[in-house]
Design a protein around this motif. Structure first.
Motif, mmCIF file in Angstrom:
data_model
loop_
_atom_site.group_PDB
_atom_site.id
_atom_site.type_symbol
_atom_site.label_atom_id
_atom_site.label_comp_id
_atom_site.label_asym_id
_atom_site.label_seq_id
_atom_site.Cartn_x
_atom_site.Cartn_y
_atom_site.Cartn_z
ATOM 1 N N ARG A 159 22.742 -38.801 14.718
ATOM 2 C CA ARG A 159 22.548 -39.875 13.735
ATOM 3 C C ARG A 159 21.073 -40.042 13.379
ATOM 4 O O ARG A 159 20.638 -41.116 12.970
ATOM 5 C CB ARG A 159 23.089 -41.213 14.257
ATOM 6 N N LYS A 160 20.297 -38.976 13.521
ATOM 7 C CA LYS A 160 18.876 -39.016 13.193
ATOM 8 C C LYS A 160 18.484 -37.764 12.428
ATOM 9 O O LYS A 160 19.093 -36.713 12.587
ATOM 10 C CB LYS A 160 18.017 -39.114 14.458
ATOM 11 N N GLY A 161 17.427 -37.899 11.626
ATOM 12 C CA GLY A 161 16.916 -36.738 10.916
ATOM 13 C C GLY A 161 15.639 -37.076 10.181
ATOM 14 O O GLY A 161 15.331 -38.241 9.936
ATOM 15 N N VAL A 162 14.877 -36.023 9.855
ATOM 16 C CA VAL A 162 13.755 -36.184 8.939
ATOM 17 C C VAL A 162 14.278 -35.861 7.548
ATOM 18 O O VAL A 162 15.473 -35.648 7.356
ATOM 19 C CB VAL A 162 12.570 -35.285 9.347
ATOM 20 N N CYS A 163 13.406 -35.819 6.562
ATOM 21 C CA CYS A 163 13.881 -35.685 5.185
ATOM 22 C C CYS A 163 14.739 -34.442 4.979
ATOM 23 O O CYS A 163 15.761 -34.487 4.282
ATOM 24 C CB CYS A 163 12.703 -35.696 4.221
ATOM 25 N N ALA A 164 14.352 -33.308 5.607
ATOM 26 C CA ALA A 164 15.138 -32.087 5.450
ATOM 27 C C ALA A 164 16.507 -32.228 6.098
ATOM 28 O O ALA A 164 17.486 -31.619 5.652
ATOM 29 C CB ALA A 164 14.386 -30.901 6.054
ATOM 30 N N GLY A 165 16.598 -33.042 7.152
ATOM 31 C CA GLY A 165 17.887 -33.306 7.777
ATOM 32 C C GLY A 165 18.789 -34.120 6.874
ATOM 33 O O GLY A 165 19.992 -33.849 6.750
ATOM 34 N N TYR A 166 18.229 -35.133 6.234
ATOM 35 C CA TYR A 166 18.997 -35.928 5.273
ATOM 36 C C TYR A 166 19.514 -35.042 4.140
ATOM 37 O O TYR A 166 20.693 -35.091 3.779
ATOM 38 C CB TYR A 166 18.118 -37.032 4.679
ATOM 39 N N SER A 167 18.614 -34.244 3.558
ATOM 40 C CA SER A 167 19.002 -33.448 2.387
ATOM 41 C C SER A 167 20.002 -32.360 2.752
ATOM 42 O O SER A 167 20.932 -32.079 1.986
ATOM 43 C CB SER A 167 17.764 -32.834 1.726
ATOM 44 N N SER A 168 19.835 -31.736 3.934
ATOM 45 C CA SER A 168 20.776 -30.684 4.330
ATOM 46 C C SER A 168 22.154 -31.262 4.625
ATOM 47 O O SER A 168 23.178 -30.671 4.268
ATOM 48 C CB SER A 168 20.251 -29.924 5.550
ATOM 49 N N LEU A 169 22.206 -32.436 5.259
ATOM 50 C CA LEU A 169 23.491 -33.079 5.518
ATOM 51 C C LEU A 169 24.156 -33.475 4.203
ATOM 52 O O LEU A 169 25.361 -33.274 4.016
ATOM 53 C CB LEU A 169 23.294 -34.309 6.406
ATOM 54 N N PHE A 170 23.371 -34.011 3.280
ATOM 55 C CA PHE A 170 23.937 -34.411 1.989
ATOM 56 C C PHE A 170 24.480 -33.194 1.250
ATOM 57 O O PHE A 170 25.594 -33.224 0.707
ATOM 58 C CB PHE A 170 22.870 -35.111 1.147
ATOM 59 N N GLU A 171 23.714 -32.117 1.239
ATOM 60 C CA GLU A 171 24.151 -30.900 0.544
ATOM 61 C C GLU A 171 25.413 -30.332 1.182
ATOM 62 O O GLU A 171 26.356 -29.922 0.483
ATOM 63 C CB GLU A 171 23.028 -29.862 0.582
ATOM 64 N N SER A 172 25.466 -30.317 2.509
ATOM 65 C CA SER A 172 26.634 -29.786 3.212
ATOM 66 C C SER A 172 27.874 -30.625 2.935
ATOM 67 O O SER A 172 28.957 -30.090 2.662
ATOM 68 C CB SER A 172 26.353 -29.753 4.718
ATOM 69 N N MET A 173 27.740 -31.945 2.974
ATOM 70 C CA MET A 173 28.881 -32.828 2.744
ATOM 71 C C MET A 173 29.387 -32.706 1.304
ATOM 72 O O MET A 173 30.600 -32.719 1.055
ATOM 73 C CB MET A 173 28.499 -34.272 3.069
ATOM 74 N N CYS A 174 28.464 -32.575 0.350
ATOM 75 C CA CYS A 174 28.881 -32.392 -1.043
ATOM 76 C C CYS A 174 29.620 -31.069 -1.214
ATOM 77 O O CYS A 174 30.626 -30.988 -1.937
ATOM 78 C CB CYS A 174 27.665 -32.431 -1.963
ATOM 79 N N SER A 175 29.138 -30.027 -0.550
ATOM 80 C CA SER A 175 29.788 -28.718 -0.645
ATOM 81 C C SER A 175 31.221 -28.792 -0.136
ATOM 82 O O SER A 175 32.150 -28.258 -0.754
ATOM 83 C CB SER A 175 28.987 -27.687 0.153
ATOM 84 N N ILE A 176 31.420 -29.469 0.988
ATOM 85 C CA ILE A 176 32.762 -29.633 1.550
ATOM 86 C C ILE A 176 33.649 -30.431 0.594
ATOM 87 O O ILE A 176 34.844 -30.156 0.444
ATOM 88 C CB ILE A 176 32.681 -30.324 2.921
ATOM 89 N N ALA A 177 33.044 -31.412 -0.091
ATOM 90 C CA ALA A 177 33.796 -32.258 -1.022
ATOM 91 C C ALA A 177 34.024 -31.586 -2.370
ATOM 92 O O ALA A 177 34.717 -32.136 -3.233
ATOM 93 C CB ALA A 177 33.059 -33.579 -1.225
ATOM 94 N N GLY A 178 33.427 -30.398 -2.568
ATOM 95 C CA GLY A 178 33.602 -29.692 -3.826
ATOM 96 C C GLY A 178 32.672 -30.155 -4.927
ATOM 97 O O GLY A 178 32.947 -29.952 -6.112
#
Length: 583
Positions: free
Chosen positions: A139-158
């Protein structure tokens, strides 16, 4: 008021070992972009919709959305349990969504409310993982962690999504600095309804500054932000990712200085519109305009307030007079008039002062804003005799008046940072006359110098008085030494009027002419010791007469009323003796 810390200051290429193929390396991301097939890049370019720069002042968003329509989805997404994998989390988040926009919103809300900025990890980047599963687990991250999680979740969601890297004006940004070297921040670009849009979940989640802990503080501004506003604090490595036409150069970006709250407050323009400004003859002027009534604060070098700020209809004007030469930082804060909360940081400037205006000394006792404004009108003060908040007087005297709306309870005080003002002096160097539709304040300064006249109005729904209008009064005539006005008692009605004598200290063994307007009384007398001097009522409605100070240490003005003619009510007192000199 600081933004999220970004990994600025680390100019070397940063590569951190982590699980999977995720790396916290801005340079690697740029190299990955360069390897994309030319055919795909051409297709991608066609999908990019650009927005005109500068901002058209129409909307804070690049996509017209109804935030109220998201309330149910937001509440649901914020409460979804994440004790699972990224895939399962996404499926849970989007199960009731009906569009890519709703999917993106659900992912955004969840990340902004559940991922904490890793301030400790920023101190030791070798321990930071930007793998989406690691960010979710900790449940923690720096900016690259936020952006990579967001990108990954969007990819899964299509939903088509990309991570962007570039420069940002985060917590380590210094006002007016230049940018060079590797990128310092990451954010995302998401494809919705036929075009790309920008967002930053790191800055949407909360705030931290330097060694301070992270605080969750949701910021809607960074969701689908209009590109012309996003560029204020985000400069991507590739110009096309600005989504602007024309593009903003790095030099232009370095000159921009508006914070997100500038726009959230409904402000539209600020002048000067560049971050670095120079004084002219020791002064620099700033103006802001917007859509609403706002309240403002400012700080020079964090603690100083050497300026005069006047509220305008939908903004303000600020004249700053730095008290030392050199580079200094000015911060401006604002809040809505009906807000009970704190002031938010909206602007900063680097002020270069080449010379100090030694003639302009702002009293330390002054609390801005100054002068009449919508704030004083809201309190019932209209048609001020002085529109300018600064009054210059050669003889140490001035009269300030207002038309009144409604029955108001008002009083004024005089203060100074140059001489010690007793409570008696603060009140008795002002003489107030209040009639049904107007109020007048006669001011006579105790000595030369700079003073603050503060007009206070009682809250109609309570017992407290609030300052509603202030004037700064300047007098450079060193021969000025006015005594106090006479002391008035509680029986002195607001609509009574004193025309003379105005000096509260009368000379010994002298005959003094009195003239007052005191309506609805049967007798007015001046009494001293055992002597009494009745005044006569003229056809014009004034009580007039001569009185002697001989053998008296004080004189009192008394009145009698028709319903009780034998009772003398004391309304005013004069001292008899030598005038006291103020040093």
């Amino acid at each position: 008021h600081d933004d999220i810390l970004s990994p600025s200051g680390h100019k070397d290429n940063i590569q951190i070992a982590s699980k999977g193929n995720w790396r916290f390396s801005f340079r690697n991301r740029v190299q990955d972009e360069a390897t994309v097939q030319p055919k795909r890049k051409k297709l991608e370019d066609k999908q990019i919709t650009t927005y005109r720069y500068p901002w058209d002042k129409a909307s804070l968003k690049s996509l017209q959305i109804d935030l109220k329509a998201f309330e149910k989805l937001d509440a649901y997404a914020a409460k979804v349990n994440a004790n699972q994998t990224v895939d399962l989390l996404v499926k849970e988040l989007i199960r009731n969504t009906h569009s890519d926009l709703e999917k993106t919103r659900a992912i955004w809300i969840w990340i902004c409310h559940h991922i904490e900025y890793d301030t400790e990890g920023l101190k030791d980047l070798s321990q930071v993982s930007c793998d989406p599963n690691d960010v979710l687990r900790t449940r923690k991250g720096v900016c690259a962690g936020y952006s990579s999680l967001f990108e990954s979740m969007c990819s899964i969601a299509g939903v088509k999504c990309k991570s962007m890297s570039g420069y940002s004006k985060g917590g380590r940004y210094k006002t007016g600095q230049t940018f060079s070297g590797d990128s310092t921040h990451e954010w995302n670009m998401v494809y919705l309804e036929g075009s790309w849009h920008l967002l930053d979940s790191t800055w949407g989640a909360g705030t931290t500054s330097h060694n301070e802990p992270f605080t969750f503080k949701y910021n809607e501004f960074y969701f689908l932000t209009h590109p012309a506003l996003f560029i204020e604090d985000h400069f991507p490595e590739e110009n096309k990712h600005q989504l602007l036409e024309p593009c903003v150069s790095l030099k232009q970006f370095e000159k921009l200085n508006r914070k997100c709250y500038f726009y959230k407050m409904g402000l539209l323009s600020s002048w000067p519109d560049t971050v670095t400004v120079e004084t002219v003859k020791g002064k620099v002027t700033f103006t802001l305009e917007g859509r609403h009534h706002l309240l403002f604060l400012f700080h020079l070098n964090k603690t100083e307030t050497p300026g005069l700020m006047q509220l305008t209809e939908h903004g303000m004007k600020l004249d700053v007079y730095p008290q030392k030469t050199g580079e200094q930082i000015l911060q401006i804060f604002a809040k809505r008039e009906d807000s009970e909360g704190v002031y938010d940081w909206i602007l900063d400037y680097k002020v270069i002062c080449k010379s100090v205006d030694t003639n302009m000394k702002i009293p330390k006792c002054l609390m801005n804003p100054v002068g009449p404004s919508w704030l004083s009108e809201k309190a019932g003060l209209f048609q001020p005799s002085h529109q300018d908040p600064v009054i210059y007087t050669e003889d140490g005297c001035c009269t300030v008046s207002f038309a009144l709306k409604g029955k108001l309870s008002i009083f004024a005080t005089l203060d100074s940072s140059e001489i010690q003002m007793t409570s008696d002096m603060k009140h008795r160097h002002i003489f107030q006359t209040q009639r049904e539709n107007d109020v007048e304040f006669k001011v006579r300064l105790p000595t030369s110098g700079t003073y603050v006249l503060c007009v206070n109005v009682k809250d109609p729904n309570g017992d407290t008085y609030t300052s509603q209008c202030k004037y700064v009064i300047f007098c450079t005539n060193h021969t000025v030494h006015w005594p106090q006005f006479p002391l008035v008692y509680g029986t002195w009605a607001k609509h009574y009027e004193l025309l003379g004598p105005l000096d509260g200290i009368l000379p010994e063994n002298s005959n003094i002419s009195f003239k007052l307007r005191v309506p609805d009384v049967t007798e007015v007398s001046v009494r001293g010791g055992k002597s009494s001097f009745p005044l006569s009522l003229t056809p014009q409605g004034y009580w007039e007469g001569m009185c002697s100070t001989g053998g008296n240490q004080e004189l009192n003005v008394t009145v009698s009323f028709k319903d009780n003619p034998n009772v003398y009510n004391y309304i005013m007192q004069y001292e008899v003796g030598k005038k006291k000199q103020i040093k």
